[in-house]
Design a protein around this motif. Structure first.
Motif: not given
Lengths: 293, 283
Positions: A248, A251, B95, B97-98, B100-102, B104-105, B209
């Motif tokens: 995060v 990105f 956006q 990616f950002f 999604y990775s936020a 899952i946290l 992705s």
């Protein structure tokens, strides 16, 4: 990078980050931003050149050329360009291999498409068999540039075509009454003046181009997105720098980079518009003239 | 080899999940033209789902954000401008990616919000799916783009109309509902149509992705890429998906054209705004 980086596991936080952020893979991550800039620097003139060709084709009185231009512009604009970004490199790659195959191996008797395989002879492989990783990267990168130039060339062609028609007709007629040929009038009158009309459209296309560069990742190029995913993922203690899932943050860096890029280009285009409006027969040009007087 | 009817039955609803058709996608040499046609066509259901809901929610949110941005109060227009700048200035791809990775946290069990008398548990696990999380990003994104369009339209609401509303003694909500809002929509509608088209096209980025396609249920372009990976032949699946999208685009133009006619019905014929299709896809 630093001498104290020999054993990162015992370092205090500040030094740990200093080592972590200067590791070899991070250097590759920073270089990948340059790849994005490089792509922009090459694609923008290429798309502009394609656009000028396209616009000239659209202007042409010769029916086949005109039809070709119209077909190109409308086809690319009518289909989602993500499809083009993935289609063009594969199709082009297979096309090149097919042509080389026809030239190099004329006595090849098997079909090229066998079931789901695309088989050409050894001499026709592109990039050549045994080419270095660097050559492969350059080949992949050029394919990406061609795809970008094709797609954005169509957008530019449409904008420039409109801009050429926006140059006051009376000026072209005046030029012709001075005895200039059509080509001369185009070169001396239309070409220098069309830019101010094209600028809002071009600025828009530039912003879209900037925002489409992360799609390089889909073409298998190790760009910023690739490295952000690679570096940000959770690293176990097997690695030199173990850390939890930090994607995060990576990105977020990317987002800030792009925000900065679009913000910067907006400012530059604003400046360019004012600069090009000088002496033009437009409202902005008139305001600049009054301001100077 | 399957017949066309068999592939229709097996795959047209397969994008909804593996309970709705064949469990496995066709593979390798087993792939027929009809498989590609129907599986990609079935994938369009998700494109319509994403685009439809994002446009629906985004429309109302964008009206709110545009009004905030238009307001003279810095506490309102500053956050609204920042929101619009953030989502318009960065690529949608990043956006996804950002966020999604936020997402899952976030804790899997949900977040407890104590309200004093009771505790509210917000379910967060759904946000890691494309169907909820991806839709969330799309809504925010289209809100920002549409808010900018609506903001531009708000600034060009005819002065005479506003004065007329004042003269009738309209104020506040009545004036907004009867004069400002219809005018804003009318002025913004041609560009809003284009926005809806771009949004529909950018639903192809959802499964690219960041968000995973669970049980291989994805949208049309996901399947097109799947087929190209399987057959190594880009000349079938990509043209199919392109044709579907052209169709979808024409449907959107038709539907939005009907609304446009209604919004402009009080104007004399020649002053009505025409919708022009000006596609610019990547956001």
């Amino acid at each position: 990078m630093f001498e104290f980086c020999a054993d990162p596991s015992i370092l205090p936080t500040g030094q740990w980050f200093a080592c972590y952020l200067t590791s070899g893979t991070h250097m590759a991550f920073y270089r990948s931003f340059l790849v994005v800039m490089l792509l922009l620097a090459i694609t923008a003139p290429a798309a502009l050149a394609m656009g000028i060709l396209g616009a000239l084709a659209l202007r042409s009185d010769f029916a086949p050329v005109n039809l070709l231009g119209r077909g190109y512009v409308n086809l690319v604009r009518g289909v989602p360009d993500i499809v083009f970004f993935l289609f063009v490199p594969i199709a082009l790659g297979q096309g090149i291999e097919w042509v080389l195959h026809q030239i190099n191996c004329p006595d090849w008797d098997q079909p090229i498409r066998q079931g789901n395989d695309f088989i050409v002879c050894r001499e026709a492989k592109m990039p050549p068999v045994g080419a270095s990783a660097w050559t492969r990267n350059v080949y992949g990168f050029s394919m990406a540039i061609i795809a970008f130039a094709l797609v954005f060339g169509a957008f530019v062609a449409n904008t420039l075509y409109g801009a050429m028609r926006a140059v006051p007709q009376a000026q072209i007629e005046t030029a012709e009454s001075y005895g200039m040929t059509r080509a001369q009038a185009f070169r001396r009158i239309v070409l220098p003046q069309m830019w101010v009309f094209a600028l809002p459209g071009l600025s828009n296309i530039w912003q879209i181009l900037v925002k489409s560069t992360p799609l390089l990742f889909l073409l298998g190029i190790q760009d910023a997105v690739f490295w952000a995913r690679e570096l940000g993922g959770a690293k176990t203690s097997l690695y030199t720098y173990p850390h939890p899932d930090w994607r995060v943050w990576y990105f977020m860096v990317l987002l800030i980079f792009y925000l900065f890029l679009t913000w910067g280009s907006e400012r530059s285009f604003g400046w360019l518009t004012r600069r090009l409006s000088r002496g033009q027969a437009t409202a902005e040009g008139e305001r600049l003239r009054r301001g100077a007087a | 080899m399957r017949t066309c009817a068999e592939s229709f039955q097996g795959y047209v609803l397969r994008p909804l999940g593996r309970d709705y058709g064949e469990r496995l996608l066709p593979r390798g040499l087993d792939i027929t033209f009809c498989d590609q046609l129907f599986l990609i066509g079935g994938g369009l259901l998700w494109n319509i789902y994403f685009a439809g809901l994002a446009i629906l929610f985004g429309f109302f949110l964008a009206t709110g954000v545009a009004l905030m941005k238009f307001s003279a109060n810095p506490w309102l227009w500053r956050p609204a401008s920042a929101f619009v700048f953030f989502f318009r200035g960065s690529p949608l791809f990043i956006q996804f990616f950002f966020f999604y990775s936020a997402f899952i946290l976030l804790p899997r069990t949900g977040i407890d919000i104590p309200l004093g008398f009771t505790t509210l548990t917000v379910q967060t696990s759904a946000l890691t799916t494309a169907q909820v999380g991806g839709l969330f990003v799309l809504i925010l994104n289209t809100t920002a783009y549409s808010a900018e369009l609506f903001y531009g339209a708000l600034r060009s609401v005819p002065k005479g109309d506003l004065e007329a509303a004042d003269a009738y003694g309209m104020g506040g909500l009545t004036k907004f509902r009867r004069v400002v809002w219809p005018n804003m929509l009318r002025l913004a509608w041609p560009s809003y149509t284009n926005e809806a088209i771009f949004l529909t096209h950018s639903t192809t980025l959802v499964f690219l992705s960041a968000f995973p396609a669970r049980q291989q249920s994805g949208e049309a372009f996901y399947y097109a890429r799947y087929f190209v990976d399987q057959t190594f032949n880009p000349f079938v699946a990509y043209p199919i998906v392109a044709a579907y999208f052209i169709m979808l685009t024409l449907i959107i133009i038709g539907l939005f054209g009907l609304v446009n006619r209604r919004l402009n019905r009080h104007l004399p014929q020649e002053k009505r705004q025409r919708i022009r299709f000006r596609p610019q896809y990547i956001r």
